[in-house]
Design a protein around this motif. Sequence first.
Motif, PDB file in Angstrom:
ATOM      1  N   ARG A 197       0.831  -1.202   0.000  1.00 14.04           N
ATOM      2  CA  ARG A 197       0.000   0.000   0.000  1.00 14.04           C
ATOM      3  C   ARG A 197       0.871   1.259   0.000  1.00 14.04           C
ATOM      4  O   ARG A 197       0.593   2.224  -0.731  1.00 14.04           O
ATOM      5  CB  ARG A 197      -0.934  -0.005   1.209  1.00 14.04           C
ATOM      6  CG  ARG A 197      -2.112  -0.980   1.076  1.00 14.04           C
ATOM      7  CD  ARG A 197      -2.898  -1.073   2.368  1.00 14.04           C
ATOM      8  NE  ARG A 197      -4.046  -1.964   2.228  1.00 14.04           N
ATOM      9  CZ  ARG A 197      -5.289  -1.572   1.944  1.00 14.04           C
ATOM     10  NH1 ARG A 197      -5.540  -0.283   1.779  1.00 14.04           N
ATOM     11  NH2 ARG A 197      -6.269  -2.430   1.819  1.00 14.04           N
ATOM     12  N   ILE A 198       1.929   1.251   0.796  1.00 12.64           N
ATOM     13  CA  ILE A 198       2.834   2.401   0.824  1.00 12.64           C
ATOM     14  C   ILE A 198       3.522   2.559  -0.526  1.00 12.64           C
ATOM     15  O   ILE A 198       3.696   3.678  -1.033  1.00 12.64           O
ATOM     16  CB  ILE A 198       3.867   2.242   1.952  1.00 12.64           C
ATOM     17  CG1 ILE A 198       3.182   2.234   3.316  1.00 12.64           C
ATOM     18  CG2 ILE A 198       4.906   3.349   1.891  1.00 12.64           C
ATOM     19  CD1 ILE A 198       4.111   1.965   4.476  1.00 12.64           C
ATOM     20  N   HIS A 199       3.926   1.429  -1.129  1.00 14.43           N
ATOM     21  CA  HIS A 199       4.578   1.477  -2.437  1.00 14.43           C
ATOM     22  C   HIS A 199       3.649   2.063  -3.491  1.00 14.43           C
ATOM     23  O   HIS A 199       4.077   2.858  -4.338  1.00 14.43           O
ATOM     24  CB  HIS A 199       5.004   0.064  -2.832  1.00 14.43           C
ATOM     25  CG  HIS A 199       5.820   0.003  -4.081  1.00 14.43           C
ATOM     26  ND1 HIS A 199       7.070   0.572  -4.194  1.00 14.43           N
ATOM     27  CD2 HIS A 199       5.554  -0.553  -5.303  1.00 14.43           C
ATOM     28  CE1 HIS A 199       7.553   0.359  -5.400  1.00 14.43           C
ATOM     29  NE2 HIS A 199       6.648  -0.310  -6.093  1.00 14.43           N
ATOM     30  N   ASP A 251      11.263   8.166  -1.269  1.00 17.71           N
ATOM     31  CA  ASP A 251      11.159   7.400  -0.021  1.00 17.71           C
ATOM     32  C   ASP A 251      10.985   8.312   1.188  1.00 17.71           C
ATOM     33  O   ASP A 251      10.060   8.120   1.990  1.00 17.71           O
ATOM     34  CB  ASP A 251      12.399   6.522   0.147  1.00 17.71           C
ATOM     35  CG  ASP A 251      12.543   5.503  -0.967  1.00 17.71           C
ATOM     36  OD1 ASP A 251      11.505   5.074  -1.507  1.00 17.71           O
ATOM     37  OD2 ASP A 251      13.678   5.138  -1.305  1.00 17.71           O
ATOM     38  N   LEU A 252      11.877   9.288   1.347  1.00 20.09           N
ATOM     39  CA  LEU A 252      11.788  10.177   2.505  1.00 20.09           C
ATOM     40  C   LEU A 252      10.529  11.037   2.450  1.00 20.09           C
ATOM     41  O   LEU A 252       9.882  11.272   3.485  1.00 20.09           O
ATOM     42  CB  LEU A 252      13.032  11.063   2.574  1.00 20.09           C
ATOM     43  CG  LEU A 252      13.128  12.009   3.781  1.00 20.09           C
ATOM     44  CD1 LEU A 252      13.071  11.223   5.083  1.00 20.09           C
ATOM     45  CD2 LEU A 252      14.398  12.845   3.717  1.00 20.09           C
ATOM     46  N   ALA A 253      10.166  11.491   1.255  1.00 20.74           N
ATOM     47  CA  ALA A 253       8.945  12.297   1.111  1.00 20.74           C
ATOM     48  C   ALA A 253       7.708  11.478   1.473  1.00 20.74           C
ATOM     49  O   ALA A 253       6.753  12.007   2.059  1.00 20.74           O
ATOM     50  CB  ALA A 253       8.835  12.831  -0.309  1.00 20.74           C
ATOM     51  N   CYS A 254       7.706  10.190   1.136  1.00 16.57           N
ATOM     52  CA  CYS A 254       6.573   9.328   1.474  1.00 16.57           C
ATOM     53  C   CYS A 254       6.483   9.116   2.980  1.00 16.57           C
ATOM     54  O   CYS A 254       5.390   9.132   3.558  1.00 16.57           O
ATOM     55  CB  CYS A 254       6.702   7.991   0.750  1.00 16.57           C
ATOM     56  SG  CYS A 254       5.286   6.910   0.953  1.00 16.57           S
ATOM     57  N   TYR A 273       3.394  10.655   7.999  1.00 15.48           N
ATOM     58  CA  TYR A 273       3.292  11.313   9.295  1.00 15.48           C
ATOM     59  C   TYR A 273       2.371  12.527   9.222  1.00 15.48           C
ATOM     60  O   TYR A 273       1.686  12.863  10.199  1.00 15.48           O
ATOM     61  CB  TYR A 273       4.676  11.756   9.774  1.00 15.48           C
ATOM     62  CG  TYR A 273       5.462  10.672  10.463  1.00 15.48           C
ATOM     63  CD1 TYR A 273       5.035  10.133  11.683  1.00 15.48           C
ATOM     64  CD2 TYR A 273       6.629  10.168   9.902  1.00 15.48           C
ATOM     65  CE1 TYR A 273       5.751   9.134  12.322  1.00 15.48           C
ATOM     66  CE2 TYR A 273       7.359   9.167  10.531  1.00 15.48           C
ATOM     67  CZ  TYR A 273       6.911   8.657  11.745  1.00 15.48           C
ATOM     68  OH  TYR A 273       7.614   7.668  12.370  1.00 15.48           O
ATOM     69  N   ASP A 274       2.323  13.173   8.081  1.00 11.98           N
ATOM     70  CA  ASP A 274       1.584  14.424   7.946  1.00 11.98           C
ATOM     71  C   ASP A 274       0.107  14.222   7.634  1.00 11.98           C
ATOM     72  O   ASP A 274      -0.730  15.019   8.037  1.00 11.98           O
ATOM     73  CB  ASP A 274       2.234  15.274   6.849  1.00 11.98           C
ATOM     74  CG  ASP A 274       1.584  16.634   6.715  1.00 11.98           C
ATOM     75  OD1 ASP A 274       1.673  17.428   7.662  1.00 11.98           O
ATOM     76  OD2 ASP A 274       0.981  16.902   5.658  1.00 11.98           O
ATOM     77  N   SER A 275      -0.226  13.151   6.887  1.00 12.66           N
ATOM     78  CA  SER A 275      -1.583  12.990   6.357  1.00 12.66           C
ATOM     79  C   SER A 275      -2.331  11.862   7.077  1.00 12.66           C
ATOM     80  O   SER A 275      -1.904  10.703   7.036  1.00 12.66           O
ATOM     81  CB  SER A 275      -1.528  12.697   4.848  1.00 12.66           C
ATOM     82  OG  SER A 275      -2.803  12.375   4.356  1.00 12.66           O
ATOM     83  N   ALA A 276      -3.444  12.209   7.682  1.00  8.53           N
ATOM     84  CA  ALA A 276      -4.273  11.194   8.337  1.00  8.53           C
ATOM     85  C   ALA A 276      -4.929  10.268   7.311  1.00  8.53           C
ATOM     86  O   ALA A 276      -5.107   9.077   7.563  1.00  8.53           O
ATOM     87  CB  ALA A 276      -5.338  11.871   9.198  1.00  8.53           C
ATOM     88  N   CYS A 316       0.577   3.512  18.614  1.00  9.23           N
ATOM     89  CA  CYS A 316       1.292   2.305  19.051  1.00  9.23           C
ATOM     90  C   CYS A 316       2.379   1.861  18.072  1.00  9.23           C
ATOM     91  O   CYS A 316       3.050   0.860  18.335  1.00  9.23           O
ATOM     92  CB  CYS A 316       0.308   1.153  19.276  1.00  9.23           C
ATOM     93  SG  CYS A 316      -0.661   0.718  17.830  1.00  9.23           S
ATOM     94  N   GLU A 317       2.579   2.575  16.956  1.00  6.61           N
ATOM     95  CA  GLU A 317       3.599   2.157  15.990  1.00  6.61           C
ATOM     96  C   GLU A 317       4.027   3.346  15.143  1.00  6.61           C
ATOM     97  O   GLU A 317       3.234   4.249  14.900  1.00  6.61           O
ATOM     98  CB  GLU A 317       3.056   1.050  15.081  1.00  6.61           C
ATOM     99  CG  GLU A 317       1.814   1.474  14.319  1.00  6.61           C
ATOM    100  CD  GLU A 317       1.165   0.328  13.581  1.00  6.61           C
ATOM    101  OE1 GLU A 317       1.832  -0.687  13.348  1.00  6.61           O
ATOM    102  OE2 GLU A 317      -0.024   0.460  13.228  1.00  6.61           O
ATOM    103  N   PRO A 318       5.297   3.363  14.715  1.00  4.75           N
ATOM    104  CA  PRO A 318       5.763   4.443  13.845  1.00  4.75           C
ATOM    105  C   PRO A 318       5.504   4.120  12.380  1.00  4.75           C
ATOM    106  O   PRO A 318       5.144   2.994  12.013  1.00  4.75           O
ATOM    107  CB  PRO A 318       7.266   4.488  14.136  1.00  4.75           C
ATOM    108  CG  PRO A 318       7.607   3.054  14.416  1.00  4.75           C
ATOM    109  CD  PRO A 318       6.406   2.469  15.128  1.00  4.75           C
ATOM    110  N   VAL A 319       5.722   5.098  11.545  1.00  2.00           N
ATOM    111  CA  VAL A 319       5.671   4.901  10.095  1.00  2.00           C
ATOM    112  C   VAL A 319       6.965   4.209   9.658  1.00  2.00           C
ATOM    113  O   VAL A 319       8.041   4.536  10.167  1.00  2.00           O
ATOM    114  CB  VAL A 319       5.519   6.263   9.383  1.00  2.00           C
ATOM    115  CG1 VAL A 319       5.694   6.120   7.875  1.00  2.00           C
ATOM    116  CG2 VAL A 319       4.161   6.875   9.703  1.00  2.00           C
ATOM    117  N   PRO A 320       6.912   3.235   8.757  1.00  2.00           N
ATOM    118  CA  PRO A 320       8.159   2.641   8.229  1.00  2.00           C
ATOM    119  C   PRO A 320       9.072   3.724   7.666  1.00  2.00           C
ATOM    120  O   PRO A 320       8.619   4.624   6.952  1.00  2.00           O
ATOM    121  CB  PRO A 320       7.666   1.688   7.132  1.00  2.00           C
ATOM    122  CG  PRO A 320       6.267   1.346   7.536  1.00  2.00           C
ATOM    123  CD  PRO A 320       5.723   2.582   8.193  1.00  2.00           C
TER     124      PRO A 320
END
Length: 324
Positions: free
Chosen positions: A66-68, A78-81, A86-89, A101-105
């Motif tokens: 999904r992230i890809h 990659d860094l922009a994603c 983190y920025d977009s709900a 409970c978890e960070p973004v990859p």
Amino acid sequence: MKQQTLAMAADQGSGYEHYRKPTRRDEFLKTMNAIVPWSALCEVIEPHYPKAGNGRPPIGLERMLRIHFIQHWFNLADLACEEALYDSASLRRFVGIDLGCEPVPDATTLLKFRRLLNEHKLGEALFAKVGQELQARGFKVNTGTIVDATIIGAPSSTKNADKTRDPEMHQTRKGQQWYFGMKLHIGVDSQLGMAHSAVVTAANLHDKHPLPDLLHGNEQRVYGDSAYASQKALIEGKAPKARDFTNQRTRRGGIVDEAVRVRNRNKSRIRSRVEHVFGVVKRLWGFGKVRYRGLQKNATRAFTALALANIYLGRQRLMAQVRP
């Protein structure tokens, strides 16, 4: 049922935002969530994906996929994603990330996943799997194919660490303008308007050479611009029953043949459908310029972008099948 944290509740707007209006991004992600065959695509990658063992357990495959796809849809590095998640709900909600409970990859994880796809040529496999899924849902490949190619630009500057241009990219001239980069050749069904085959080459290769690889063999008509004129032998070698409906050159000896010009105009009413695919890949997905060095890396991106473009172009029929 998974316990809901305050961060997840805020992302979902559970009573916190009374006046929130769904954006076009929300609607797009909602549609893609419903029509993309996630389980089938994960089956393509799963044999090559790291398995849980003694080390740190890998992130869920569907989440990484999904992230890809988000990177393709919104043209994100990659860094922009990572920062966008983190920025977009709405993006976190689509991926299924709960910041409570978890960070973004991180960007390195996204890089490793892309390298995995590239190493095993899974972009081509995803493109083929999407084609199979679409056919299973009623999108039948017909007997007409439109062939065309577009140039994907690459940096021609030598102001880099190696002091050289990408050796796998080449320059070509179109009209009076020179371009440096690669070419994306595609074969599009003349009725569906979806790509069923593709080839990635350096920009200096003539359009006619990948022509047989763009046909599925059961064509009765082959459409193309004047770059494919006088290629009946190549067409008959792959599709013996196909008639040549490519545009022919109208000017000979400085004289314009009006009859040929009219026939070309009639053919172009169908041939123009190939531009819809290029429009999605290059304008909506932002693949007008290469992001990586080397043909294989960009080919993986191109095949994945074409797979997503086919889903996007068929979204209305697919959504009609999803709705009860």
